[in-house]
Scaffold this motif. Sequence first.
Motif, PDB file in Angstrom:
ATOM      1  N   ALA A 159     -10.150   9.539   2.962  1.00 23.55           N
ATOM      2  CA  ALA A 159      -9.093   8.674   3.479  1.00 23.55           C
ATOM      3  C   ALA A 159      -8.724   9.084   4.902  1.00 23.55           C
ATOM      4  CB  ALA A 159      -7.868   8.732   2.575  1.00 23.55           C
TER       5      ALA A 159
ATOM      6  N   ALA B 134      -5.820   6.761  -0.288  1.00 27.70           N
ATOM      7  CA  ALA B 134      -4.424   6.760   0.147  1.00 27.70           C
ATOM      8  C   ALA B 134      -3.714   5.446  -0.151  1.00 27.70           C
ATOM      9  CB  ALA B 134      -4.347   7.063   1.652  1.00 27.70           C
ATOM     10  N   THR B 135      -4.452   4.421  -0.536  1.00 27.49           N
ATOM     11  CA  THR B 135      -3.824   3.157  -0.902  1.00 27.49           C
ATOM     12  C   THR B 135      -2.996   3.296  -2.174  1.00 27.49           C
ATOM     13  OG1 THR B 135      -5.707   1.969   0.053  1.00 27.49           O
ATOM     14  CG2 THR B 135      -4.263   0.718  -1.416  1.00 27.49           C
TER      15      THR B 135
ATOM     16  N   LEU C  19       0.532  12.798   7.307  1.00 25.00           N
ATOM     17  CA  LEU C  19      -0.315  13.096   6.152  1.00 25.00           C
ATOM     18  C   LEU C  19      -0.921  14.492   6.287  1.00 25.00           C
ATOM     19  CD1 LEU C  19      -0.302   9.875   6.149  1.00 25.00           C
ATOM     20  CD2 LEU C  19      -2.517  10.067   5.013  1.00 25.00           C
TER      21      LEU C  19
ATOM     22  N   ASP D 182      -0.261   3.758   1.795  1.00 28.16           N
ATOM     23  CA  ASP D 182      -0.763   4.364   3.033  1.00 28.16           C
ATOM     24  C   ASP D 182       0.200   4.043   4.166  1.00 28.16           C
ATOM     25  OD1 ASP D 182      -2.135   4.976   5.427  1.00 28.16           O
ATOM     26  OD2 ASP D 182      -4.071   4.652   4.464  1.00 28.16           O
TER      27      ASP D 182
ATOM     28  N   PRO E 170      -7.044   4.773   7.757  1.00 25.13           N
ATOM     29  CA  PRO E 170      -6.341   3.842   6.865  1.00 25.13           C
ATOM     30  C   PRO E 170      -7.219   2.649   6.520  1.00 25.13           C
ATOM     31  CG  PRO E 170      -5.510   3.636   9.107  1.00 25.13           C
ATOM     32  CD  PRO E 170      -6.462   4.791   9.108  1.00 25.13           C
TER      33      PRO E 170
ATOM     34  N   THR F 133       0.841  -1.185   0.000  1.00 25.93           N
ATOM     35  CA  THR F 133       0.000   0.000   0.000  1.00 25.93           C
ATOM     36  C   THR F 133       0.876   1.234   0.000  1.00 25.93           C
ATOM     37  OG1 THR F 133      -1.716   1.203   1.244  1.00 25.93           O
ATOM     38  CG2 THR F 133      -0.106  -0.043   2.523  1.00 25.93           C
TER      39      THR F 133
ATOM     40  N   ALA G 257      -6.354  14.199   3.092  1.00 22.91           N
ATOM     41  CA  ALA G 257      -6.910  12.898   3.457  1.00 22.91           C
ATOM     42  C   ALA G 257      -8.420  12.974   3.643  1.00 22.91           C
ATOM     43  CB  ALA G 257      -6.238  12.391   4.732  1.00 22.91           C
TER      44      ALA G 257
END
Length: 526
Positions: free
Chosen positions: A170, A181-182, A160, A40, A173, A38, A165
């Motif tokens: 996002a 965010a992935t 972040l 993230d 997570p 990911t 986000a």
Amino acid sequence: MTYRNLRRSALLGSALTFCAMGATAETLRWASTTDPQTMDPHAVNSAPVLSFLNNIYEGLVRRGQDMSIEPSLATSWEPLSDENGWRFTLRQDVTFQDGAAFTAEDVMFSYQRASDEAADVRSWFAPVSEVRVVDDYTIDFVTTAPNPLFPDSIANFMILDKDWAESNDAALPARDAENYATMNVNGTGPFTLSSRDPGVRTTLVPHEAWWDDASHNVTEAVFTPIGNAATGLAALLSGEIDFIQPIPLQDVSQVEGRDGFKVLEGEETRVIMFGFGHEHEALLYSSDVTDTNPFTDPLVRRAAAHAIDIASINRVLFRGKIEAANQLVPAGISGYSETNQNRPAYDPDLAKELLAEAGYPDGFSFGLKCTNDRYINDEALCRAAASMFAAVGLNAELTTGPVRDYWTQLREDDFDMYLLGWSPGTFDMEHPIRFLLHSQDDEKKLGSWNFGNYSNARVDELLPQIQQEIDPTARQSMIDEAVAITQEDVAYIPLYTQPLIWAAKDNIDLTQRADNFFMLRWVTVN
């Protein structure tokens, strides 16, 4: 903070640092066996993810080339004067990669996100009772007790942008799913994401507005995951890639014998070990013992430990490049227990005696789960271990697979015995006690990687004392006690410290860090 020198210069990582300023800007093409799951930084607490994303995101502190803690998004930190905890003074005039300003609100948001139940890194914040924004560039982390290791413990806590986000849904997570965010990023670090094709190719480019001085000359960094060792080596030697981590030990001489290439060797701080399903009521993968779990008996776990011939594994699989481990950190790490250096000797006869004493004179079958693309020679190691187990009556049904599926299986308790590698993020013995040896406690964010849920009340009692104790002699005494207890219990079977074996073209200058993180900001293509 004061850091103990590690036992070998290889552990410091700085011995393989090169400087070649003034070279022309270039594309770097590099490969590794594992693709980050990911983009993230709070979704998956694993080295492939954290290593990769440390090129994109930043935290309050970071580790330098010698692994020491240094300022990053915080310019300084100091203990709070009237309560337990730390005050961080933040760097001003820092922007995220989309141009948004960095402030304490982003740190607060990232803390709340990273400590949420949805985050895989929430255990980093087990000591934290409160976080307070003092002003735009000052933030306090209040801890439940004195915690001198806290700044070290958050070296991989990445920040972040709050607005980015939240506006992209996002805010939390997605550990077992996906969100924006992935696949997308917005950090403050030296590189940003240009393109992402998971499992195939990921391209990074420099963050032109990065606050720090760039010491690299990379204009484009192209990462390709190559799971097959022979394919990866062929790609390097044919010139398709410039650098690969790791290479098989048996291929070191082949690389060293070719003009234009070099091998970089060191020792990682990662201990490879086997873990057990301590809390499982019955074996999942046994054909002959289906109503109980023999591994709940320390005699059986000790028998398994005595069945392992590390000397043969070293000679046959690792060409003499590993060192046997006797605890969950290598010698030289802060807190390493000098009084508990003995490991179970290879003694198959004793192993059989212990099994008979435990009520299994004919042994039994069980399931052994291992990765095949995470650690050096991981599948070969597990096949060798399975053969050694079988010699004493422990008949392992071996299952190997890619790391992308592995952690999910372990978290779902889908194993009888499993392979694990652990590198202490704080470079201190407290780290594996907190993550691997403390009983699982989601509320307190402890034992998050203790998949088999080993549990000992005294070890649980010792952890907060170890975290708070400032006197080094008293602290070491408590660590020694915890190590002695867990060795006697055979909580895990420590096997060896993993070597670092990287290969590159001669014109690539880089730093080989002891945590196996690859930092693009230290790369020069000549």
